[in-house]
Design an enzyme around this catalytic site. Structure first.
Site, mmCIF file in Angstrom:
data_model
loop_
_atom_site.group_PDB
_atom_site.id
_atom_site.type_symbol
_atom_site.label_atom_id
_atom_site.label_comp_id
_atom_site.label_asym_id
_atom_site.label_seq_id
_atom_site.Cartn_x
_atom_site.Cartn_y
_atom_site.Cartn_z
ATOM 1 N N HIS A 1 0.834 -1.204 0.000
ATOM 2 C CA HIS A 1 0.000 0.000 0.000
ATOM 3 C C HIS A 1 0.868 1.253 0.000
ATOM 4 O O HIS A 1 1.958 1.266 0.560
ATOM 5 C CB HIS A 1 -0.951 0.023 1.202
ATOM 6 C CG HIS A 1 -0.278 -0.092 2.527
ATOM 7 N ND1 HIS A 1 0.134 -1.302 3.042
ATOM 8 C CD2 HIS A 1 0.055 0.835 3.440
ATOM 9 C CE1 HIS A 1 0.691 -1.095 4.224
ATOM 10 N NE2 HIS A 1 0.673 0.191 4.486
ATOM 11 N N HIS B 1 0.901 5.249 1.043
ATOM 12 C CA HIS B 1 0.262 6.286 1.861
ATOM 13 C C HIS B 1 0.286 7.616 1.115
ATOM 14 O O HIS B 1 1.331 8.018 0.601
ATOM 15 C CB HIS B 1 1.028 6.507 3.171
ATOM 16 C CG HIS B 1 0.980 5.367 4.126
ATOM 17 N ND1 HIS B 1 0.172 5.362 5.230
ATOM 18 C CD2 HIS B 1 1.651 4.186 4.155
ATOM 19 C CE1 HIS B 1 0.348 4.234 5.921
ATOM 20 N NE2 HIS B 1 1.247 3.501 5.285
HETATM 21 P P1 5GP Z 1 1.619 0.515 7.493
HETATM 22 O O1 5GP Z 1 2.182 0.898 8.816
HETATM 23 O O2 5GP Z 1 1.473 -0.988 7.331
HETATM 24 O O3 5GP Z 1 2.341 1.152 6.343
HETATM 25 O O4 5GP Z 1 0.186 1.185 7.435
HETATM 26 C C1 5GP Z 1 -0.991 0.540 7.688
HETATM 27 C C2 5GP Z 1 -2.060 1.598 7.793
HETATM 28 O O5 5GP Z 1 -3.316 0.964 7.729
HETATM 29 C C3 5GP Z 1 -2.032 2.370 9.115
HETATM 30 O O6 5GP Z 1 -1.813 3.752 8.843
HETATM 31 C C4 5GP Z 1 -3.386 2.099 9.738
HETATM 32 O O7 5GP Z 1 -3.967 3.230 10.360
HETATM 33 C C5 5GP Z 1 -4.211 1.622 8.571
HETATM 34 N N1 5GP Z 1 -5.230 0.651 8.928
HETATM 35 C C6 5GP Z 1 -5.091 -0.415 9.746
HETATM 36 N N2 5GP Z 1 -6.242 -1.120 9.820
HETATM 37 C C7 5GP Z 1 -7.122 -0.482 9.010
HETATM 38 C C8 5GP Z 1 -8.496 -0.719 8.680
HETATM 39 O O8 5GP Z 1 -9.129 -1.672 9.124
HETATM 40 N N3 5GP Z 1 -9.075 0.161 7.817
HETATM 41 C C9 5GP Z 1 -8.401 1.233 7.306
HETATM 42 N N4 5GP Z 1 -9.071 2.034 6.487
HETATM 43 N N5 5GP Z 1 -7.125 1.484 7.599
HETATM 44 C C10 5GP Z 1 -6.484 0.647 8.442
#
Ligand code: 5GP
Ligand code: ZN
Length: 137
Positions: free
Chosen positions: A99, A101
């Site tokens: 993903h 951001h």
């Molecule tokens: P990472 O740290 O893996 O790059 O980012 C994961 C992101 O996913 C985090 O910013 C977190 O807030 C978001 N996230 C986690 N669970 C969910 C969810 O169930 N729904 C949505 N929309 N975002 C999520």
């Protein structure tokens, strides 16, 4: 992937605030935004991180990210946009579905930028050589 939250969002098995969708990618609001409008852009196929995501899939994802970034900037009057990707736990990855951001930024949001370091004498040359050798340059 059975237990992947983002796969469940893609399949509609979990709710999300979707903002953009095409055949190969989906964009939805991050549930805990750095700033309101913080959006995640994902390929619809499950890959864990950038290393294992096929080039074409990654290209489509970044093109969707660009489209969404411009829409966020214009619609939310952002002063700037950060685009980032966490790969592996050490880099802060929590959800192991590729993903990107997209984070709207404001002159007044008070966020600090990443801390920066200095290279020691000769270190930059050694580091650049290591990376170049790995790339076959
Ligand atoms: P990472 O740290 O893996 O790059 O980012 C994961 C992101 O996913 C985090 O910013 C977190 O807030 C978001 N996230 C986690 N669970 C969910 C969810 O169930 N729904 C949505 N929309 N975002 C999520
Ligand atoms: Zn997934």
């Amino acid at each position: 992937m059975e237990n992947c939250i983002f796969c469940k969002i893609i399949k509609g098995e979990l709710p999300s605030h979707k903002v953009y969708e095409d055949e190969n990618t989906l964009a939805f609001l991050d549930i805990r935004p750095n700033n309101p409008g913080h959006t995640l852009v994902v390929p619809k196929d499950h890959f864990e991180n950038i290393y294992t995501t096929p080039d074409e899939t990654l290209a489509r994802t970044i093109l969707s990210a660009k489209k969404v970034a411009v829409a966020i900037k214009n619609s939310l009057d952002a002063d700037g946009i950060n685009i980032g990707m966490n790969n592996e736990e050490a880099a802060g990855q929590v959800i192991f579905h590729t993903h990107i951001h997209i984070i709207p930024r404001y002159k007044t949001d008070g966020f600090k930028h990443w801390p920066q370091k200095e290279y020691k004498e000769g270190e930059a040359e050694t580091i650049a050589e290591k990376i170049k050798n790995e790339l076959g340059e």
